[in-house]
Design a protein around this motif. Structure first.
Motif, PDB file in Angstrom:
ATOM      1  N   LYS A  38      11.691  -6.360   1.219  1.00 26.08           N
ATOM      2  CA  LYS A  38      11.908  -6.172  -0.214  1.00 26.08           C
ATOM      3  C   LYS A  38      12.380  -4.760  -0.449  1.00 26.08           C
ATOM      4  O   LYS A  38      11.968  -3.858   0.269  1.00 26.08           O
ATOM      5  CB  LYS A  38      10.605  -6.422  -0.980  1.00 26.08           C
ATOM      6  N   PRO A  39      13.187  -4.527  -1.422  1.00 25.98           N
ATOM      7  CA  PRO A  39      13.726  -5.488  -2.372  1.00 25.98           C
ATOM      8  C   PRO A  39      14.950  -6.208  -1.814  1.00 25.98           C
ATOM      9  O   PRO A  39      15.691  -5.665  -1.012  1.00 25.98           O
ATOM     10  CB  PRO A  39      14.130  -4.624  -3.560  1.00 25.98           C
ATOM     11  N   ILE A  40      15.138  -7.420  -2.279  1.00 22.88           N
ATOM     12  CA  ILE A  40      16.390  -8.132  -2.031  1.00 22.88           C
ATOM     13  C   ILE A  40      17.202  -7.989  -3.313  1.00 22.88           C
ATOM     14  O   ILE A  40      16.715  -8.290  -4.398  1.00 22.88           O
ATOM     15  CB  ILE A  40      16.160  -9.607  -1.690  1.00 22.88           C
ATOM     16  N   THR A  68      11.191   1.024  -6.338  1.00 27.76           N
ATOM     17  CA  THR A  68      10.710   2.128  -5.505  1.00 27.76           C
ATOM     18  C   THR A  68       9.462   1.714  -4.731  1.00 27.76           C
ATOM     19  O   THR A  68       9.329   2.022  -3.541  1.00 27.76           O
ATOM     20  CB  THR A  68      10.428   3.362  -6.386  1.00 27.76           C
ATOM     21  N   LEU A  69       8.560   1.004  -5.387  1.00 32.92           N
ATOM     22  CA  LEU A  69       7.344   0.526  -4.729  1.00 32.92           C
ATOM     23  C   LEU A  69       7.680  -0.376  -3.540  1.00 32.92           C
ATOM     24  O   LEU A  69       7.118  -0.226  -2.453  1.00 32.92           O
ATOM     25  CB  LEU A  69       6.467  -0.213  -5.740  1.00 32.92           C
ATOM     26  N   GLN A  74       7.705  -0.706   2.630  1.00 30.83           N
ATOM     27  CA  GLN A  74       8.255  -0.988   3.952  1.00 30.83           C
ATOM     28  C   GLN A  74       7.871   0.107   4.951  1.00 30.83           C
ATOM     29  O   GLN A  74       8.039  -0.050   6.144  1.00 30.83           O
ATOM     30  CB  GLN A  74       9.786  -1.108   3.886  1.00 30.83           C
ATOM     31  N   GLN A  75       7.348   1.233   4.443  1.00 30.39           N
ATOM     32  CA  GLN A  75       6.948   2.360   5.277  1.00 30.39           C
ATOM     33  C   GLN A  75       5.431   2.360   5.448  1.00 30.39           C
ATOM     34  O   GLN A  75       4.712   1.844   4.598  1.00 30.39           O
ATOM     35  CB  GLN A  75       7.370   3.688   4.609  1.00 30.39           C
ATOM     36  N   PRO A  76       4.920   2.971   6.518  1.00 33.96           N
ATOM     37  CA  PRO A  76       3.467   3.089   6.654  1.00 33.96           C
ATOM     38  C   PRO A  76       2.889   3.864   5.471  1.00 33.96           C
ATOM     39  O   PRO A  76       3.546   4.759   4.929  1.00 33.96           O
ATOM     40  CB  PRO A  76       3.285   3.881   7.950  1.00 33.96           C
ATOM     41  N   GLN A  77       1.670   3.513   5.059  1.00 32.99           N
ATOM     42  CA  GLN A  77       1.091   4.125   3.862  1.00 32.99           C
ATOM     43  C   GLN A  77       0.888   5.626   4.015  1.00 32.99           C
ATOM     44  O   GLN A  77       1.099   6.383   3.102  1.00 32.99           O
ATOM     45  CB  GLN A  77      -0.220   3.449   3.473  1.00 32.99           C
ATOM     46  N   LEU A 118       4.611   6.944 -10.188  1.00 27.92           N
ATOM     47  CA  LEU A 118       4.014   5.663 -10.558  1.00 27.92           C
ATOM     48  C   LEU A 118       3.985   4.709  -9.360  1.00 27.92           C
ATOM     49  O   LEU A 118       2.987   4.017  -9.139  1.00 27.92           O
ATOM     50  CB  LEU A 118       4.770   5.025 -11.727  1.00 27.92           C
ATOM     51  N   ALA A 119       5.060   4.678  -8.581  1.00 18.66           N
ATOM     52  CA  ALA A 119       5.088   3.817  -7.396  1.00 18.66           C
ATOM     53  C   ALA A 119       3.986   4.217  -6.419  1.00 18.66           C
ATOM     54  O   ALA A 119       3.276   3.352  -5.884  1.00 18.66           O
ATOM     55  CB  ALA A 119       6.463   3.881  -6.720  1.00 18.66           C
ATOM     56  N   HIS A 120       3.810   5.528  -6.197  1.00 18.73           N
ATOM     57  CA  HIS A 120       2.725   5.999  -5.321  1.00 18.73           C
ATOM     58  C   HIS A 120       1.370   5.571  -5.865  1.00 18.73           C
ATOM     59  O   HIS A 120       0.519   5.077  -5.120  1.00 18.73           O
ATOM     60  CB  HIS A 120       2.733   7.525  -5.212  1.00 18.73           C
ATOM     61  N   LEU A 121       1.159   5.771  -7.161  1.00 15.41           N
ATOM     62  CA  LEU A 121      -0.143   5.477  -7.765  1.00 15.41           C
ATOM     63  C   LEU A 121      -0.437   3.975  -7.792  1.00 15.41           C
ATOM     64  O   LEU A 121      -1.590   3.566  -7.678  1.00 15.41           O
ATOM     65  CB  LEU A 121      -0.227   6.087  -9.168  1.00 15.41           C
TER      66      LEU A 121
END
Length: 141
Positions: A38-40, A68-69, A74-77, A118-121
């Protein structure tokens, strides 16, 4: 449909077909299964690539925060984000549920920074999102 999925979707997605018979007619049901990638994005009528989210029976253009989320998911947290003045401002203005534009105006931070924060939170469980009254809204968890 498979050709359209390969031509207009990035990354390419799969389409599953099932055929049913009813009243002497063939009914073909196409299903696009959820993807891990994601995203597609799909090309819209103007040729722009847009990410969509399925909500109930509608395909909605995804909020930039969700886009963005998905990318970050797709990346490690990794490690927690540091608490700084930008996060403090953002959390102070988040009363109830608000749209991205309302949060940007009240926090007086650049829009791209608010989207990323916001995506991080959301990813760390501090903020939640929902879709209400034809708008994405964000609030504290």
């Amino acid at each position: 449909m498979r050709l359209a999925a390969s031509k207009y979707c990035r990354p390419e997605t799969t389409v599953k077909f099932d055929t049913y018979r009813a009243d002497g007619r063939a009914i073909v049901m196409a299903t696009v299964p959820p993807s891990d990638k994601k995203p597609i994005c799909a090309q819209d009528e103007d040729g722009h690539m847009r990410a969509y989210i399925r909500i109930n029976d509608e395909n909605i253009v995804a909020s930039p925060v969700l886009f963005t989320l998905w990318r970050e998911s797709q990346q490690p947290q990794g490690a927690m984000i540091p608490y700084n003045d930008d996060i403090r401002k953002l959390l102070e203005v988040m009363q109830g549920e608000q749209t991205l534009n309302q949060i940007v105006r009240q926090a007086k931070l650049p829009r791209p920074k608010v989207i990323t924060l916001l995506a991080h939170l959301i990813r760390f469980g501090t903020v939640k999102w929902s879709y209400s009254e034809k708008a994405f809204v964000f609030g504290l968890e």
